[in-house]
Design a protein around this motif. Structure first.
Motif, PDB file in Angstrom:
ATOM      1  N   LEU A   1       0.701  -1.177   0.017  1.00 30.72           N
ATOM      2  CA  LEU A   1      -0.087  -0.054  -0.029  1.00 30.72           C
ATOM      3  C   LEU A   1       0.834   1.464  -0.115  1.00 30.72           C
ATOM      4  CD1 LEU A   1      -3.140   0.710   0.227  1.00 30.72           C
ATOM      5  CD2 LEU A   1      -2.800   1.058   2.645  1.00 30.72           C
ATOM      6  N   LEU A   2       1.978   1.198   0.666  1.00 27.33           N
ATOM      7  CA  LEU A   2       2.958   2.316   0.721  1.00 27.33           C
ATOM      8  C   LEU A   2       3.432   2.508  -0.669  1.00 27.33           C
ATOM      9  CD1 LEU A   2       4.000   4.503   2.776  1.00 27.33           C
ATOM     10  CD2 LEU A   2       5.878   2.895   3.433  1.00 27.33           C
ATOM     11  N   THR A   3       3.925   1.467  -0.960  1.00 24.87           N
ATOM     12  CA  THR A   3       4.690   1.601  -2.617  1.00 24.87           C
ATOM     13  C   THR A   3       3.476   2.297  -3.642  1.00 24.87           C
ATOM     14  OG1 THR A   3       5.829  -0.436  -2.056  1.00 24.87           O
ATOM     15  CG2 THR A   3       5.656   0.280  -4.266  1.00 24.87           C
ATOM     16  N   LEU A   4       2.368   1.584  -3.265  1.00 23.05           N
ATOM     17  CA  LEU A   4       1.175   2.158  -4.187  1.00 23.05           C
ATOM     18  C   LEU A   4       0.997   3.689  -4.043  1.00 23.05           C
ATOM     19  CD1 LEU A   4      -1.036   2.003  -6.133  1.00 23.05           C
ATOM     20  CD2 LEU A   4      -2.821   1.654  -4.328  1.00 23.05           C
ATOM     21  N   PHE A   5       0.948   4.304  -2.962  1.00 25.38           N
ATOM     22  CA  PHE A   5       1.036   5.886  -2.656  1.00 25.38           C
ATOM     23  C   PHE A   5       2.384   6.496  -3.123  1.00 25.38           C
ATOM     24  CE2 PHE A   5      -2.914   4.746  -0.130  1.00 25.38           C
ATOM     25  CZ  PHE A   5      -3.532   5.948  -0.207  1.00 25.38           C
ATOM     26  N   SER A   6       3.433   5.756  -2.794  1.00 24.64           N
ATOM     27  CA  SER A   6       4.553   6.439  -3.480  1.00 24.64           C
ATOM     28  C   SER A   6       4.441   6.527  -4.831  1.00 24.64           C
ATOM     29  CB  SER A   6       5.779   5.399  -3.011  1.00 24.64           C
ATOM     30  OG  SER A   6       7.036   6.208  -3.373  1.00 24.64           O
TER      31      SER A   6
ATOM     32  N   GLU B   1       2.001   6.607  -7.105  1.00 22.66           N
ATOM     33  CA  GLU B   1       0.726   7.316  -7.520  1.00 22.66           C
ATOM     34  C   GLU B   1       0.521   8.820  -6.948  1.00 22.66           C
ATOM     35  OE1 GLU B   1      -0.781   6.466 -10.033  1.00 22.66           O
ATOM     36  OE2 GLU B   1      -0.046   4.479 -10.012  1.00 22.66           O
ATOM     37  N   ARG B   2       1.053   9.167  -5.843  1.00 18.13           N
ATOM     38  CA  ARG B   2       1.102  10.315  -5.264  1.00 18.13           C
ATOM     39  C   ARG B   2      -0.300  11.032  -5.299  1.00 18.13           C
ATOM     40  NH1 ARG B   2       5.100  11.446  -1.669  1.00 18.13           N
ATOM     41  NH2 ARG B   2       6.960  10.341  -2.387  1.00 18.13           N
ATOM     42  N   PRO B   3      -1.187  10.254  -4.718  1.00 19.54           N
ATOM     43  CA  PRO B   3      -2.824  10.851  -4.930  1.00 19.54           C
ATOM     44  C   PRO B   3      -3.084  12.266  -4.138  1.00 19.54           C
ATOM     45  CG  PRO B   3      -2.846   9.021  -3.220  1.00 19.54           C
ATOM     46  CD  PRO B   3      -1.455   9.111  -4.006  1.00 19.54           C
ATOM     47  N   ASP B   4      -3.906  13.079  -4.629  1.00 16.86           N
ATOM     48  CA  ASP B   4      -4.504  14.299  -4.094  1.00 16.86           C
ATOM     49  C   ASP B   4      -5.556  14.067  -2.971  1.00 16.86           C
ATOM     50  OD1 ASP B   4      -2.291  16.042  -5.293  1.00 16.86           O
ATOM     51  OD2 ASP B   4      -3.707  15.340  -7.261  1.00 16.86           O
ATOM     52  N   LEU B   5      -6.439  13.088  -3.570  1.00 15.80           N
ATOM     53  CA  LEU B   5      -7.809  12.895  -2.869  1.00 15.80           C
ATOM     54  C   LEU B   5      -7.772  11.394  -2.721  1.00 15.80           C
ATOM     55  CD1 LEU B   5      -8.440  15.728  -4.408  1.00 15.80           C
ATOM     56  CD2 LEU B   5     -11.015  15.137  -3.714  1.00 15.80           C
TER      57      LEU B   5
ATOM     58  N   LEU C   1      -4.117   3.186   5.892  1.00 11.87           N
ATOM     59  CA  LEU C   1      -4.327   4.060   4.896  1.00 11.87           C
ATOM     60  C   LEU C   1      -4.076   5.259   5.282  1.00 11.87           C
ATOM     61  CD1 LEU C   1      -5.540   3.294   1.934  1.00 11.87           C
ATOM     62  CD2 LEU C   1      -7.650   4.081   2.834  1.00 11.87           C
ATOM     63  N   LEU C   2      -4.437   5.593   6.349  1.00  4.22           N
ATOM     64  CA  LEU C   2      -4.138   7.017   6.869  1.00  4.22           C
ATOM     65  C   LEU C   2      -2.661   7.179   7.052  1.00  4.22           C
ATOM     66  CD1 LEU C   2      -6.816   7.372   9.846  1.00  4.22           C
ATOM     67  CD2 LEU C   2      -6.521   8.989   7.840  1.00  4.22           C
ATOM     68  N   ARG C   3      -1.726   6.316   7.399  1.00  6.49           N
ATOM     69  CA  ARG C   3      -0.420   6.330   7.506  1.00  6.49           C
ATOM     70  C   ARG C   3       0.317   6.557   6.151  1.00  6.49           C
ATOM     71  NH1 ARG C   3       1.618   4.236  12.594  1.00  6.49           N
ATOM     72  NH2 ARG C   3       3.607   3.438  11.406  1.00  6.49           N
ATOM     73  N   CYS C   4      -0.293   5.935   5.392  1.00  3.66           N
ATOM     74  CA  CYS C   4       0.254   5.930   3.939  1.00  3.66           C
ATOM     75  C   CYS C   4      -0.083   7.246   3.171  1.00  3.66           C
ATOM     76  CB  CYS C   4      -0.166   4.685   3.133  1.00  3.66           C
ATOM     77  SG  CYS C   4       0.545   2.996   3.682  1.00  3.66           S
TER      78      CYS C   4
ATOM     79  N   ALA D   1       2.488  10.207   1.933  1.00  3.53           N
ATOM     80  CA  ALA D   1       2.602  10.473   0.400  1.00  3.53           C
ATOM     81  C   ALA D   1       2.127  11.951   0.179  1.00  3.53           C
ATOM     82  CB  ALA D   1       1.633   9.523  -0.325  1.00  3.53           C
ATOM     83  N   GLY D   2       1.786  12.550   1.358  1.00  3.47           N
ATOM     84  CA  GLY D   2       1.455  14.068   1.091  1.00  3.47           C
ATOM     85  C   GLY D   2      -0.024  14.399   0.442  1.00  3.47           C
ATOM     86  N   VAL D   3      -0.944  13.396   0.874  1.00  3.50           N
ATOM     87  CA  VAL D   3      -2.210  13.400   0.436  1.00  3.50           C
ATOM     88  C   VAL D   3      -2.830  14.756   0.812  1.00  3.50           C
ATOM     89  CG1 VAL D   3      -4.820  12.265   0.664  1.00  3.50           C
ATOM     90  CG2 VAL D   3      -2.697  10.918   0.017  1.00  3.50           C
ATOM     91  N   GLN D   4      -3.734  15.216   0.342  1.00  6.29           N
ATOM     92  CA  GLN D   4      -4.499  16.585   0.658  1.00  6.29           C
ATOM     93  C   GLN D   4      -5.768  16.284   1.454  1.00  6.29           C
ATOM     94  OE1 GLN D   4      -4.642  19.298  -2.744  1.00  6.29           O
ATOM     95  NE2 GLN D   4      -2.430  18.816  -3.560  1.00  6.29           N
ATOM     96  N   GLN D   5      -6.450  15.476   0.957  1.00  7.90           N
ATOM     97  CA  GLN D   5      -7.784  15.379   1.542  1.00  7.90           C
ATOM     98  C   GLN D   5      -8.261  13.787   1.558  1.00  7.90           C
ATOM     99  OE1 GLN D   5      -9.736  17.711  -1.511  1.00  7.90           O
ATOM    100  NE2 GLN D   5     -10.733  19.131   0.310  1.00  7.90           N
ATOM    101  N   PHE D   6      -8.795  13.541   2.602  1.00 13.19           N
ATOM    102  CA  PHE D   6      -9.005  11.824   3.060  1.00 13.19           C
ATOM    103  C   PHE D   6     -10.487  11.871   3.630  1.00 13.19           C
ATOM    104  CE2 PHE D   6      -9.204   8.145   5.433  1.00 13.19           C
ATOM    105  CZ  PHE D   6      -8.379   7.306   4.881  1.00 13.19           C
TER     106      PHE D   6
END
Length: 636
Positions: free
Chosen positions: A355-360, A362-366, A397-400, A404-409
């Motif tokens: 999951l951490l690799t995926l966020f790294s 894709e770098r999602p914003d939302l 999911l919150l930690r990842c 990754a610098g997600v703006q909104q969750f």
């Protein structure tokens, strides 16, 4: 080469003659007989036949002239079983042309030797048009003969529904035959549509049902339809134990206009609220040009969120799920309907490193977090899986997302989190606490709502399958009630929350009034023309583990206040757990789950979701911060 060419053309000519020759011969003979009748009647200038061979000449003239008319207007190419006004005009024009050609040929003969009187072709033309028209249109007349099926009363919103009724009559259902029309708007009382009378307005629906001896009622959808009034009319039909059908407006039939469009009354029709004008344009600016990640993308809510987001012009849409087939189908659907970058991620939210690799990558914003186990009785028997997927998965999911610098969750929660009665409800309440307690730079909030009609966790698909199988329909309790809304409305309001919501807040959707499930099951049975307890048995099975008679959207200690959107409310809670305490609680629950200590796990879970500060702050060793270490953030 020449012999082969002529051979092929001879075969084509032979097949065409065998196929069209008999019809053309009948048409010519009918034309000639009418022409002879007019000629023998003495109308028109000229003299009687001087010889016996003139009738044969006139028959040849008719064959040649009608052949020219057939060829010019392509009568032989038309499918007469579905003929329309255009085809009828073609018949008339072909006969007129043939009549003019016969008149010209007849005038070429010298006086005293003409096969026909001069005006006979012109005078015979109207009768020939009628005769040939009836001959050609006979297949259409036979196919449009009124079906002798069950008597169907059609309810239309206004005059715009006439086109739909006409289409129903032109493409009849073998089991149902429209016998009368009533309208919910202005009625053309006393007029008829293709022989079907317009009786009056639908506010006298019970009277019209008795008057027409209807065996079913079909409602034509329209832009002016009022959902509340429609449900009242549905109830009258169901009270009369009649099946109810919904017919889309004829404009929406393309490209399958020649198929029956009757569909049975659905749960959406019975429990759906009035159509709300949810303007997603106000949320488009928060999505356009951004990378959006949706967990549980192959599920009911997740997939609808993805469909709506796809129309809001995101830069990339990342679909996360462990359901391989569902994920594949959704991705292919979105690629067909929208020109956007879609990325499938066959990753479990429980597996933190992938999951951490995926966020790294894709770098999602939302991030819209819809992934969760949700079947209450099953999770009562499997609390470890409930905790690992719902609680640990949300924590991962919150930690990842933070790393990754997600703006909104945005967390998708449930009304079962309010009661904290079931294992499933407790896990979702703990997920809410994790999101609300987050104190980093990411904007986090949760949206809570009840059941959605037609989702995988809803009773409605189960009822429909049981009715189709002939019963019995199983209900846990006669008095059980549930809040219900459509999937699209729920997903739309979640997206609207991008505009109104504040970080660290919990919101709930306006679910309207709860629905009595026993009444819903009986209405679904009646909508199929069946009788509860007679045709379909209704069996009470008793509440299953974790289930309750009623659901609440608010816990006893919670309140709510309105937001800028009338369908979204802010939930007010007196206390909120601290982030560091929740990190230790999640770690302890995860350890108990992996060790298989189910009884202790359930006790710890229910203790963790109590709103009192002294119960949330269960003593334990110092814990690390909820966020990943700096090294993890760099790797992300």
């Amino acid at each position: 080469m020449k012999s082969g060419f002529f051979s092929r053309h001879f075969k084509v000519l032979t097949r065409g003659s065998l196929k069209y020759g008999p019809i053309f011969a009948g048409e010519v003979m009918l034309f000639w007989l009418i022409l002879m009748a007019v000629d023998f009647s003495g109308y028109g200038a000229g003299v009687a036949y001087p010889t016996d061979w003139y009738p044969l000449v006139s028959l040849l003239m008719v064959a040649l002239a009608m052949g020219a008319g057939e060829a010019r207007f392509h009568l032989y190419r038309r499918v007469w079983s579905v003929a329309g006004l255009n085809d009828a005009f073609a018949i008339g024009l072909a006969v007129i042309e043939a009549s003019l050609l016969i008149t010209i040929i007849n005038l070429l003969f010298p006086d005293g030797y003409r096969p026909l009187r001069i005006l006979a072709p012109v005078l015979a033309a109207p009768a020939v048009v009628i005769g040939v028209g009836l001959f050609r249109l006979l297949p259409r007349i036979l196919t449009s003969t009124r079906a002798k099926g069950n008597r169907l009363l059609v309810v239309i919103p206004d005059a715009s529904g006439y086109r739909t009724v006409k289409a129903l009559l032109q493409h009849p259902n073998p089991d149902w035959s429209p016998v009368a029309i009533v309208t919910t708007g202005p009625a053309d009382v006393g007029q008829t549509l293709m022989g079907i009378p317009v009786l009056g307005q639908a506010n006298n629906l019970r009277r019209w049902i008795r008057y027409t001896d209807a065996q079913g009622v079909a409602f034509v959808q329209g832009s002016t339809s009022d959902r509340a009034d429609a449900r009242a009319l549905y109830s009258e039909c169901l009270a009369a134990q009649l099946p109810v059908f919904i017919v889309p407006a004829a404009d929406s039939w393309f490209p399958q206009a020649n198929t029956s469009r009757l569909r049975q009354l659905s749960a959406d029709d019975l429990v759906g609220r009035d159509e709300r004008q949810i303007d997603l344009d106000i949320a488009t600016l928060d999505v356009r040009g951004r990378v959006v990640l949706v967990t549980g993308a192959a599920g009911s809510i997740g997939s609808e969120l993805c469909r709506l987001i796809a129309g809001m012009d995101p830069r990339r849409l990342v679909l996360v799920d462990i359901n391989e087939s569902g994920l594949f189908d959704l991705a292919e659907e979105l690629r067909v309907k929208a020109t956007l970058d879609v990325k499938e991620a066959l990753v479990s939210i429980v597996d933190r490193e992938p999951l951490l690799t995926l966020f790294s990558d894709e770098r999602p914003d939302l991030v819209f977090h819809a992934a969760a186990y949700k079947h209450v009785p099953m999770l009562e028997a499997h609390p470890a899986q409930a905790v690992i997927t719902n609680v640990v998965g949300t924590s991962n999911l919150l930690r990842c997302a933070h790393a990754a610098g997600v703006q909104q969750f945005i967390l998708i929660s449930t009304d079962k989190a309010a009661s904290k009665h079931s294992v499933m409800g407790c896990t979702k309440r703990l997920c809410e606490q994790l999101v609300l307690a987050y104190r980093g730079p990411m904007k986090c909030w949760a949206v809570r709502f009840g059941n959605v009609v037609g989702s995988r966790g809803s009773v409605v698909p189960l009822f429909e399958r049981q009715i189709e199988a002939g019963g019995p329909v199983t209900i846990t309790h006669r008095d059980v009630t549930r809040y219900m809304m459509t999937i699209r409305e729920a997903a739309s309001l979640v997206l609207i929350s991008l505009v109104n919501s504040k970080p660290g807040h919990l919101y709930m959707l306006d679910m309207g009034e709860p629905i009595r499930i026993y009444d819903l099951a009986n209405d679904l049975i009646r909508s199929r023309g069946l009788r509860p307890e007679i045709d379909i048995q209704v069996v009470i099975t008793g509440l299953r583990p974790g289930e309750r008679l009623t659901e609440e959207l608010l816990a006893p200690e919670e309140g709510w206040r309105p937001t800028d959107h009338p369908s979204i409310r802010e939930v007010i809670s007196p206390t909120t757990a601290r982030e560091e305490n929740l990190a230790w609680i999640v770690e302890r629950l995860e350890r108990l789950a992996h060790e298989g200590r189910s009884d202790e796990l359930v006790r710890a879970l229910k203790l963790a979701v109590q709103e009192h500060e002294e119960q949330v702050e269960e003593p334990g060793p110092p814990v690390e911060a909820e966020h990943p270490a700096p090294q993890e953030q760099e790797n992300a």
